[in-house]
Design a protein around this motif. Structure first.
Motif, mmCIF file in Angstrom:
data_model
loop_
_atom_site.group_PDB
_atom_site.id
_atom_site.type_symbol
_atom_site.label_atom_id
_atom_site.label_comp_id
_atom_site.label_asym_id
_atom_site.label_seq_id
_atom_site.Cartn_x
_atom_site.Cartn_y
_atom_site.Cartn_z
ATOM 1 N N LEU A 88 0.749 -1.239 0.005
ATOM 2 C CA LEU A 88 0.171 -0.155 0.140
ATOM 3 C C LEU A 88 0.834 1.329 0.133
ATOM 4 N N SER A 89 0.192 2.365 -0.499
ATOM 5 C CA SER A 89 0.957 3.533 -0.593
ATOM 6 C C SER A 89 1.923 4.012 0.427
ATOM 7 N N SER A 90 3.013 4.362 0.427
ATOM 8 C CA SER A 90 3.882 4.962 1.515
ATOM 9 C C SER A 90 3.433 6.062 1.926
ATOM 10 N N SER A 116 2.824 0.656 -4.349
ATOM 11 C CA SER A 116 1.749 0.762 -5.140
ATOM 12 C C SER A 116 1.072 2.129 -5.417
ATOM 13 N N ARG A 117 1.398 3.275 -4.594
ATOM 14 C CA ARG A 117 0.588 4.477 -4.569
ATOM 15 C C ARG A 117 -0.768 4.389 -4.437
ATOM 16 N N ALA A 150 -0.571 -1.958 -13.474
ATOM 17 C CA ALA A 150 -1.990 -2.003 -12.869
ATOM 18 C C ALA A 150 -2.114 -1.342 -11.852
ATOM 19 N N ALA A 151 -1.463 -1.025 -10.872
ATOM 20 C CA ALA A 151 -1.328 0.100 -9.897
ATOM 21 C C ALA A 151 -1.596 1.640 -10.475
ATOM 22 N N GLY A 194 -0.998 8.280 -4.323
ATOM 23 C CA GLY A 194 -0.939 7.773 -3.233
ATOM 24 C C GLY A 194 -1.592 8.207 -1.793
ATOM 25 N N GLN A 195 -2.330 9.343 -2.043
ATOM 26 C CA GLN A 195 -2.976 9.661 -1.098
ATOM 27 C C GLN A 195 -4.467 9.968 -1.311
ATOM 28 N N ILE A 196 -5.518 10.018 -0.140
ATOM 29 C CA ILE A 196 -6.672 10.013 -0.281
ATOM 30 C C ILE A 196 -7.098 11.699 -0.220
#
Length: 282
Positions: A88-90, A116-117, A150-151, A194-196
């Motif tokens: 999962l995203s760093s 994967s970001r 894919a990511a 990578g961020q919401i």
């Protein structure tokens, strides 16, 4: 043995997918008050939803580098030609950093680590694509490229009942600007680099659900896609969402539904609904 693929529990693969595709899952950790458990093994979605509704203290933590190193060594000892570890995203967790440190210890020439970001089935589809290439005899560069592609192509959209859980965990970034809006407003968020982050605001849950479908249709276009729906403690709405996606996106292979586990669920809260669109086919 082909190249081995490792991911973490926040991929939230539907039941049986990891075994079927030979993907090794490393669990993150969840803490409810003073109790610690492994995500999806010791603490599942139902227990998490109850804990959140009771306003108990819920936190999460990453696996240690030593835990990753042990798994890498085990897979290599079993004959794997190498390991791809995709996480999962760093921006959301230190899990990727733990995996990277473990790879340096075991041997960066034998273990490749991908940020994967993204997370949930955005991560899950990346791991499954990598595993498919590995099963066909792909080398390390090809397996890694499949995961990265894919990511990077995946689109993830979500609605939450409240932004409070994301705010508490420090996972919302710019979405903090939406706090304090009227209760009737439902924020739609998406994963970007990578961020919401916030995408738009919709009034009422019904309109938000319809907007999720529209966004997924736009993301799919006229190409073949893989689809996933996630939820926490909202199975009926998740099933309705999946059915509407199947009707509107005929070139999908069918929409899989998976309940979010404790790590991501702890930061989104009960009632969350999410749609993940990944171009291409497994």
């Amino acid at each position: 043995m082909p190249f081995a693929v490792v991911t973490d529990s926040t991929a939230y693969l539907p039941e049986g997918f990891a075994d079927r595709h030979a993907v090794r899952i490393v669990p993150l950790f969840v803490h409810i008050d003073d109790r610690e458990g492994r995500d999806g093994i010791d603490i599942g979605p139902a227990e998490l939803a109850v804990a959140l509704k009771e306003r108990r203290t819920v936190t999460t933590s990453r696996p240690s580098p030593a835990e990753f190193a042990a798994i890498y060594r085990e897979l290599l000892a079993e004959g794997a030609s190498g390991v791809l570890s995709v996480h999962l995203s760093s921006e959301l967790s230190g899990t990727w950093e733990s995996a990277r440190l473990a790879a340096e210890e075991v041997g960066p020439d034998r273990v490749r680590v991908v940020d994967s970001r993204t997370t949930a089935m955005g991560l899950g589809f990346a791991a499954l694509r990598a595993a498919a290439v590995a099963a066909e005899g792909g080398d390390g560069a090809q397996v890694e490229a499949a995961a990265v592609e894919a990511a990077g192509a995946t689109k993830s959209f979500l609605i939450v009942e409240t932004l409070e859980y994301l705010r508490r965990g420090g996972r919302i970034g710019a979405a903090a600007a939406l706090l304090g809006t009227a209760l009737a407003v439902k924020p739609i968020l998406h994963v970007v680099d990578g961020q919401i982050v916030p995408l738009e605001k919709v009034r009422t849950t019904s309109r938000a659900l319809s907007r999720l479908v529209d966004l997924a249709v736009e993301a799919a276009g006229d190409q073949p896609v893989e689809l996933a729906v996630h939820h926490l403690a909202a199975p009926d709405r998740a099933a309705e969402l999946a059915n509407r996606l199947d009707e509107r996106i005929p070139r999908s292979s069918g929409c899989v539904v998976s309940e979010l586990g404790a790590v991501i669920g702890a930061h989104t809260g009960p009632g969350v609904l999410s749609v993940v669109v990944c171009p291409g086919k497994l």
